[in-house]
Design a protein around this motif. Structure first.
Motif, PDB file in Angstrom:
ATOM      1  N   THR A   1       0.753  -1.196  -0.127  1.00  0.00           N
ATOM      2  CA  THR A   1      -0.113   0.048   0.140  1.00  0.00           C
ATOM      3  C   THR A   1       0.870   1.085  -0.175  1.00  0.00           C
ATOM      4  O   THR A   1       1.898   1.426   0.757  1.00  0.00           O
ATOM      5  CB  THR A   1      -1.029  -0.088   1.146  1.00  0.00           C
ATOM      6  OG1 THR A   1      -1.645  -1.234   1.200  1.00  0.00           O
ATOM      7  CG2 THR A   1      -1.804   1.271   1.231  1.00  0.00           C
TER       8      THR A   1
ATOM      9  N   ALA B   1       1.310  -1.084  -5.627  1.00  0.00           N
ATOM     10  CA  ALA B   1      -0.009  -1.419  -5.021  1.00  0.00           C
ATOM     11  C   ALA B   1      -1.091  -1.876  -5.994  1.00  0.00           C
ATOM     12  O   ALA B   1      -0.994  -1.374  -6.990  1.00  0.00           O
ATOM     13  CB  ALA B   1      -0.387  -0.093  -4.048  1.00  0.00           C
ATOM     14  N   TYR B   2      -2.048  -2.534  -5.431  1.00  0.00           N
ATOM     15  CA  TYR B   2      -3.359  -2.834  -6.407  1.00  0.00           C
ATOM     16  C   TYR B   2      -3.965  -1.778  -6.439  1.00  0.00           C
ATOM     17  O   TYR B   2      -4.426  -0.962  -5.669  1.00  0.00           O
ATOM     18  CB  TYR B   2      -4.204  -4.005  -5.576  1.00  0.00           C
ATOM     19  CG  TYR B   2      -5.363  -4.361  -6.394  1.00  0.00           C
ATOM     20  CD1 TYR B   2      -5.370  -5.054  -7.612  1.00  0.00           C
ATOM     21  CD2 TYR B   2      -6.572  -3.952  -5.747  1.00  0.00           C
ATOM     22  CE1 TYR B   2      -6.346  -5.278  -8.356  1.00  0.00           C
ATOM     23  CE2 TYR B   2      -7.506  -3.944  -6.479  1.00  0.00           C
ATOM     24  CZ  TYR B   2      -7.564  -4.747  -7.679  1.00  0.00           C
ATOM     25  OH  TYR B   2      -8.668  -5.171  -8.306  1.00  0.00           O
ATOM     26  N   VAL B   3      -4.339  -1.438  -7.791  1.00  0.00           N
ATOM     27  CA  VAL B   3      -5.314  -0.326  -8.208  1.00  0.00           C
ATOM     28  C   VAL B   3      -6.441  -0.999  -9.157  1.00  0.00           C
ATOM     29  O   VAL B   3      -6.191  -1.644 -10.069  1.00  0.00           O
ATOM     30  CB  VAL B   3      -4.581   0.828  -9.036  1.00  0.00           C
ATOM     31  CG1 VAL B   3      -5.474   1.775  -9.458  1.00  0.00           C
ATOM     32  CG2 VAL B   3      -3.571   1.309  -8.020  1.00  0.00           C
ATOM     33  N   PRO B   4      -7.729  -1.026  -8.698  1.00  0.00           N
ATOM     34  CA  PRO B   4      -8.616  -1.737  -9.322  1.00  0.00           C
ATOM     35  C   PRO B   4      -9.232  -0.947 -10.638  1.00  0.00           C
ATOM     36  O   PRO B   4      -8.821   0.126 -10.767  1.00  0.00           O
ATOM     37  CB  PRO B   4      -9.997  -1.659  -8.296  1.00  0.00           C
ATOM     38  CG  PRO B   4      -9.730  -0.506  -7.555  1.00  0.00           C
ATOM     39  CD  PRO B   4      -8.026  -0.573  -7.244  1.00  0.00           C
TER      40      PRO B   4
ATOM     41  N   SER C   1     -10.254   3.007 -11.481  1.00  0.00           N
ATOM     42  CA  SER C   1      -9.729   3.937 -10.398  1.00  0.00           C
ATOM     43  C   SER C   1      -9.207   5.152 -11.262  1.00  0.00           C
ATOM     44  O   SER C   1      -8.364   4.978 -12.059  1.00  0.00           O
ATOM     45  CB  SER C   1      -8.579   3.370  -9.649  1.00  0.00           C
ATOM     46  OG  SER C   1      -7.972   4.145  -8.642  1.00  0.00           O
TER      47      SER C   1
ATOM     48  N   ARG D   1      -6.573   6.542 -10.195  1.00  0.00           N
ATOM     49  CA  ARG D   1      -4.949   6.246  -9.884  1.00  0.00           C
ATOM     50  C   ARG D   1      -4.513   5.421 -11.097  1.00  0.00           C
ATOM     51  O   ARG D   1      -3.088   5.306 -11.136  1.00  0.00           O
ATOM     52  CB  ARG D   1      -4.885   5.804  -8.418  1.00  0.00           C
ATOM     53  CG  ARG D   1      -5.192   6.543  -7.420  1.00  0.00           C
ATOM     54  CD  ARG D   1      -4.627   5.988  -6.144  1.00  0.00           C
ATOM     55  NE  ARG D   1      -5.088   4.354  -6.153  1.00  0.00           N
ATOM     56  CZ  ARG D   1      -4.664   3.681  -5.188  1.00  0.00           C
ATOM     57  NH1 ARG D   1      -4.033   4.072  -4.184  1.00  0.00           N
ATOM     58  NH2 ARG D   1      -4.963   2.512  -5.344  1.00  0.00           N
ATOM     59  N   ARG D   2      -5.310   4.824 -11.887  1.00  0.00           N
ATOM     60  CA  ARG D   2      -4.459   3.841 -12.894  1.00  0.00           C
ATOM     61  C   ARG D   2      -4.079   4.979 -13.985  1.00  0.00           C
ATOM     62  O   ARG D   2      -4.672   6.081 -14.494  1.00  0.00           O
ATOM     63  CB  ARG D   2      -5.618   3.159 -13.545  1.00  0.00           C
ATOM     64  CG  ARG D   2      -5.992   1.941 -12.598  1.00  0.00           C
ATOM     65  CD  ARG D   2      -6.941   1.120 -13.351  1.00  0.00           C
ATOM     66  NE  ARG D   2      -6.374   0.342 -14.346  1.00  0.00           N
ATOM     67  CZ  ARG D   2      -6.237  -0.866 -14.386  1.00  0.00           C
ATOM     68  NH1 ARG D   2      -6.430  -1.689 -13.172  1.00  0.00           N
ATOM     69  NH2 ARG D   2      -5.627  -1.606 -15.318  1.00  0.00           N
ATOM     70  N   GLU D   3      -3.132   4.448 -14.672  1.00  0.00           N
ATOM     71  CA  GLU D   3      -2.545   5.134 -15.759  1.00  0.00           C
ATOM     72  C   GLU D   3      -3.487   5.343 -16.935  1.00  0.00           C
ATOM     73  O   GLU D   3      -3.614   6.272 -17.830  1.00  0.00           O
ATOM     74  CB  GLU D   3      -1.358   4.596 -16.410  1.00  0.00           C
ATOM     75  CG  GLU D   3      -0.258   4.772 -15.449  1.00  0.00           C
ATOM     76  CD  GLU D   3       1.155   4.055 -15.819  1.00  0.00           C
ATOM     77  OE1 GLU D   3       1.196   3.820 -16.720  1.00  0.00           O
ATOM     78  OE2 GLU D   3       2.073   4.220 -14.947  1.00  0.00           O
TER      79      GLU D   3
ATOM     80  N   PRO E   1      -7.180   5.043 -17.033  1.00  0.00           N
ATOM     81  CA  PRO E   1      -8.665   4.756 -16.444  1.00  0.00           C
ATOM     82  C   PRO E   1      -9.699   4.284 -17.344  1.00  0.00           C
ATOM     83  O   PRO E   1      -9.675   4.619 -18.411  1.00  0.00           O
ATOM     84  CB  PRO E   1      -8.813   6.361 -15.985  1.00  0.00           C
ATOM     85  CG  PRO E   1      -8.092   7.101 -16.668  1.00  0.00           C
ATOM     86  CD  PRO E   1      -6.963   6.392 -17.206  1.00  0.00           C
TER      87      PRO E   1
END
Length: 124
Positions: free
Chosen positions: A95, A100-103, A106, A108-110, A112
């Protein structure tokens, strides 16, 4: 330098109090595969760990966590817990890191995901 930092901070390793307690009242119980060393006092009322490297609680494997919290009486160095074939090996908490896992969906993903099931409200 690490010794000087440990005199004034707790997050650079064991503090001076922990270092003295370990030296004079601690009995080494065992060591895990990550290099963490586990201690207890004479009457086994206190148990503690000296981390190898950065002090991170997620670096304590499950069997040693149970021993530290008096869930198991026998220490895992002498009486290791049986492991199932489906159990994964222990790894650090990711975390807050780039791993870290990003669903999906999200922000936060490159990349989305595009949402087609949502329509933004617009005032009339």
């Amino acid at each position: 330098m690490r010794f000087i930092l440990s005199l004034i901070t707790w997050y650079h390793g064991e503090t001076l109090g922990t270092r003295l307690m370990t030296r004079f009242r601690g009995a080494k119980v065992g060591e895990d595969e990550l290099g963490n060393i586990y201690y207890r006092n004479r009457d086994d009322s206190r148990r503690w760990v000296i981390y190898s490297g950065e002090p991170e609680a997620s670096k304590v494997p499950a069997e040693w966590h149970g021993w530290l919290h008096h869930t198991f009486d026998e220490n895992p160095a002498e009486n290791p817990l049986p492991h199932k074939a489906w159990e994964k090996t222990h790894h650090d908490n990711l975390t807050g890191t780039a791993l870290a896992y990003v669903p999906a969906g999200s922000i936060r993903r490159e990349d989305p995901a595009e949402r087609r099931d949502y329509e933004a409200w617009q005032p009339e």
